[in-house]
Design a protein around this motif. Structure first.
Motif, PDB file in Angstrom:
ATOM      1  N   LYS A   1       0.926  -1.258  -0.006  1.00  0.00           N
ATOM      2  CA  LYS A   1       0.019   0.057   0.009  1.00  0.00           C
ATOM      3  C   LYS A   1       0.849   1.156   0.058  1.00  0.00           C
ATOM      4  O   LYS A   1       1.968   1.145   0.639  1.00  0.00           O
ATOM      5  CB  LYS A   1      -0.829   0.052   1.358  1.00  0.00           C
ATOM      6  CG  LYS A   1      -1.689  -0.985   1.544  1.00  0.00           C
ATOM      7  CD  LYS A   1      -2.692  -0.606   2.858  1.00  0.00           C
ATOM      8  CE  LYS A   1      -2.987  -1.822   3.511  1.00  0.00           C
ATOM      9  NZ  LYS A   1      -3.948  -1.532   4.780  1.00  0.00           N
ATOM     10  N   ARG A   2       0.377   2.397  -0.679  1.00  0.00           N
ATOM     11  CA  ARG A   2       0.983   3.589  -0.576  1.00  0.00           C
ATOM     12  C   ARG A   2       1.034   4.249   1.000  1.00  0.00           C
ATOM     13  O   ARG A   2      -0.133   3.952   1.401  1.00  0.00           O
ATOM     14  CB  ARG A   2       0.560   4.877  -1.337  1.00  0.00           C
ATOM     15  CG  ARG A   2       0.659   4.289  -2.660  1.00  0.00           C
ATOM     16  CD  ARG A   2       0.346   5.581  -3.498  1.00  0.00           C
ATOM     17  NE  ARG A   2       1.070   5.311  -4.882  1.00  0.00           N
ATOM     18  CZ  ARG A   2       1.917   6.332  -5.301  1.00  0.00           C
ATOM     19  NH1 ARG A   2       1.704   7.570  -5.064  1.00  0.00           N
ATOM     20  NH2 ARG A   2       2.317   6.007  -6.452  1.00  0.00           N
ATOM     21  N   ARG A   3       1.777   4.666   1.299  1.00  0.00           N
ATOM     22  CA  ARG A   3       1.652   5.376   2.588  1.00  0.00           C
ATOM     23  C   ARG A   3       0.676   6.464   2.925  1.00  0.00           C
ATOM     24  O   ARG A   3       0.470   6.933   1.807  1.00  0.00           O
ATOM     25  CB  ARG A   3       2.878   5.994   3.272  1.00  0.00           C
ATOM     26  CG  ARG A   3       4.103   5.077   3.206  1.00  0.00           C
ATOM     27  CD  ARG A   3       5.229   5.638   4.389  1.00  0.00           C
ATOM     28  NE  ARG A   3       6.287   4.451   4.016  1.00  0.00           N
ATOM     29  CZ  ARG A   3       7.479   4.820   3.183  1.00  0.00           C
ATOM     30  NH1 ARG A   3       7.342   6.148   2.683  1.00  0.00           N
ATOM     31  NH2 ARG A   3       8.104   3.836   3.428  1.00  0.00           N
TER      32      ARG A   3
ATOM     33  N   LEU B   1      -0.109  10.875  -1.977  1.00  0.00           N
ATOM     34  CA  LEU B   1      -1.338  11.015  -2.741  1.00  0.00           C
ATOM     35  C   LEU B   1      -1.253   9.544  -3.664  1.00  0.00           C
ATOM     36  O   LEU B   1      -0.170   8.958  -3.893  1.00  0.00           O
ATOM     37  CB  LEU B   1      -0.953  12.036  -3.581  1.00  0.00           C
ATOM     38  CG  LEU B   1      -2.225  13.034  -4.169  1.00  0.00           C
ATOM     39  CD1 LEU B   1      -2.971  13.564  -3.059  1.00  0.00           C
ATOM     40  CD2 LEU B   1      -1.871  14.002  -5.406  1.00  0.00           C
ATOM     41  N   ASP B   2      -2.498   9.135  -3.819  1.00  0.00           N
ATOM     42  CA  ASP B   2      -2.723   8.124  -4.597  1.00  0.00           C
ATOM     43  C   ASP B   2      -3.519   8.565  -6.037  1.00  0.00           C
ATOM     44  O   ASP B   2      -4.481   8.398  -6.284  1.00  0.00           O
ATOM     45  CB  ASP B   2      -3.391   6.855  -3.914  1.00  0.00           C
ATOM     46  CG  ASP B   2      -3.683   5.667  -5.166  1.00  0.00           C
ATOM     47  OD1 ASP B   2      -3.107   5.713  -6.000  1.00  0.00           O
ATOM     48  OD2 ASP B   2      -4.374   5.057  -4.591  1.00  0.00           O
ATOM     49  N   PRO B   3      -2.771   8.745  -7.165  1.00  0.00           N
ATOM     50  CA  PRO B   3      -3.477   9.423  -8.330  1.00  0.00           C
ATOM     51  C   PRO B   3      -4.283   8.526  -8.778  1.00  0.00           C
ATOM     52  O   PRO B   3      -5.203   8.722  -9.363  1.00  0.00           O
ATOM     53  CB  PRO B   3      -2.305   9.669  -9.148  1.00  0.00           C
ATOM     54  CG  PRO B   3      -0.915   9.685  -8.350  1.00  0.00           C
ATOM     55  CD  PRO B   3      -1.321   9.044  -7.197  1.00  0.00           C
ATOM     56  N   GLN B   4      -3.897   7.022  -8.912  1.00  0.00           N
ATOM     57  CA  GLN B   4      -4.864   6.083  -9.706  1.00  0.00           C
ATOM     58  C   GLN B   4      -5.978   6.003  -8.957  1.00  0.00           C
ATOM     59  O   GLN B   4      -7.025   5.992  -9.583  1.00  0.00           O
ATOM     60  CB  GLN B   4      -3.838   4.754  -9.303  1.00  0.00           C
ATOM     61  CG  GLN B   4      -4.354   3.641 -10.342  1.00  0.00           C
ATOM     62  CD  GLN B   4      -3.732   2.290 -10.296  1.00  0.00           C
ATOM     63  OE1 GLN B   4      -2.880   2.032  -9.464  1.00  0.00           O
ATOM     64  NE2 GLN B   4      -4.195   1.303 -10.972  1.00  0.00           N
ATOM     65  N   GLY B   5      -5.927   5.794  -7.519  1.00  0.00           N
ATOM     66  CA  GLY B   5      -7.375   5.849  -7.112  1.00  0.00           C
ATOM     67  C   GLY B   5      -8.244   6.928  -7.185  1.00  0.00           C
ATOM     68  O   GLY B   5      -9.318   7.009  -7.302  1.00  0.00           O
TER      69      GLY B   5
ATOM     70  N   LYS C   1     -13.088   9.355  -9.648  1.00  0.00           N
ATOM     71  CA  LYS C   1     -13.547  10.406 -10.356  1.00  0.00           C
ATOM     72  C   LYS C   1     -14.470   9.714 -11.435  1.00  0.00           C
ATOM     73  O   LYS C   1     -15.671  10.172 -11.792  1.00  0.00           O
ATOM     74  CB  LYS C   1     -12.365  11.041 -11.091  1.00  0.00           C
ATOM     75  CG  LYS C   1     -12.765  12.686 -11.652  1.00  0.00           C
ATOM     76  CD  LYS C   1     -11.556  13.372 -11.934  1.00  0.00           C
ATOM     77  CE  LYS C   1     -11.981  14.525 -12.727  1.00  0.00           C
ATOM     78  NZ  LYS C   1     -10.651  15.242 -13.126  1.00  0.00           N
ATOM     79  N   GLY C   2     -13.942   8.670 -12.165  1.00  0.00           N
ATOM     80  CA  GLY C   2     -14.754   7.952 -12.998  1.00  0.00           C
ATOM     81  C   GLY C   2     -16.163   7.447 -12.326  1.00  0.00           C
ATOM     82  O   GLY C   2     -17.278   7.507 -12.842  1.00  0.00           O
ATOM     83  N   ALA C   3     -15.905   6.926 -11.157  1.00  0.00           N
ATOM     84  CA  ALA C   3     -16.957   6.438 -10.241  1.00  0.00           C
ATOM     85  C   ALA C   3     -18.252   7.599 -10.129  1.00  0.00           C
ATOM     86  O   ALA C   3     -19.322   7.308 -10.298  1.00  0.00           O
ATOM     87  CB  ALA C   3     -16.627   5.963  -8.798  1.00  0.00           C
TER      88      ALA C   3
ATOM     89  N   THR D   1     -10.940   6.120  -2.086  1.00  0.00           N
ATOM     90  CA  THR D   1     -10.214   4.901  -2.666  1.00  0.00           C
ATOM     91  C   THR D   1      -8.867   5.150  -3.083  1.00  0.00           C
ATOM     92  O   THR D   1      -8.260   5.828  -3.549  1.00  0.00           O
ATOM     93  CB  THR D   1     -10.832   4.993  -4.278  1.00  0.00           C
ATOM     94  OG1 THR D   1     -12.276   4.990  -4.343  1.00  0.00           O
ATOM     95  CG2 THR D   1     -10.492   3.713  -4.926  1.00  0.00           C
ATOM     96  N   ARG D   2      -8.140   3.816  -2.545  1.00  0.00           N
ATOM     97  CA  ARG D   2      -6.733   3.898  -2.822  1.00  0.00           C
ATOM     98  C   ARG D   2      -6.222   2.589  -3.318  1.00  0.00           C
ATOM     99  O   ARG D   2      -7.260   1.416  -2.914  1.00  0.00           O
ATOM    100  CB  ARG D   2      -6.030   4.116  -1.279  1.00  0.00           C
ATOM    101  CG  ARG D   2      -6.274   5.463  -0.912  1.00  0.00           C
ATOM    102  CD  ARG D   2      -5.476   5.795   0.589  1.00  0.00           C
ATOM    103  NE  ARG D   2      -4.015   5.808   0.341  1.00  0.00           N
ATOM    104  CZ  ARG D   2      -3.202   6.690   0.046  1.00  0.00           C
ATOM    105  NH1 ARG D   2      -3.771   7.913  -0.093  1.00  0.00           N
ATOM    106  NH2 ARG D   2      -2.121   6.474   0.196  1.00  0.00           N
TER     107      ARG D   2
END
Lengths: 83, 83
Positions: free
Chosen positions: A9-11, A15-19, A24-26, A37-38
């Motif tokens: 997991k990212r800390r 920031l988690d740009p993919q999440g 945003k799509g959701a 979402t992460r």
């Protein structure tokens, strides 16, 4: 032989740009209740040794040298003996 | 509010090029006991609703429409109520 499952997991402070992109799509699709979402990685593999401490050492090194980015990510793993 | 954790894996019959690439790197670094590496996704998010069945429905739709590729991947999820 051991089966290893590693969660990467990212800390939380990173920031988690993919999440954010998926979320945003959701929102566009009308999922207004989905938040924070992460996205991390789920890695599974086997370690072909009979000694648990050797398997643990190998998993740690595999994670540290290949599976994770130590600047951004943390990991946790489980090891389960299999036949 | 619920916290959802979704694990996305390629189906066992589908080749995993990412896992194979990482494992090839492992072999070069001398990890000869590591086998069958497969890499999936670990997704966590919150669902802002009080009704568990509504949260389940939202998670299923979010997975089906955005998080997974239904041609290649399967998923499983857990939902846990949080404050």
């Amino acid at each position: 032989m051991f089966k290893a499952i590693v969660i990467v997991k990212r800390r939380p402070s990173i920031l988690d740009p993919q999440g954010m992109a998926v979320e945003k799509g959701a929102k566009h699709l009308g999922f207004n209740n989905i938040k924070d979402t992460r996205i991390g990685k789920y890695v599974e593999f086997t370690v072909d040794t009979k000694v648990k401490s050797a398997a643990e050492k190998e998993v740690s090194e595999y994670c540290g040298k290949l599976l994770i980015n130590p600047n951004l990510e943390d990991y946790e793993y489980t090891l389960e003996e299999i036949i």
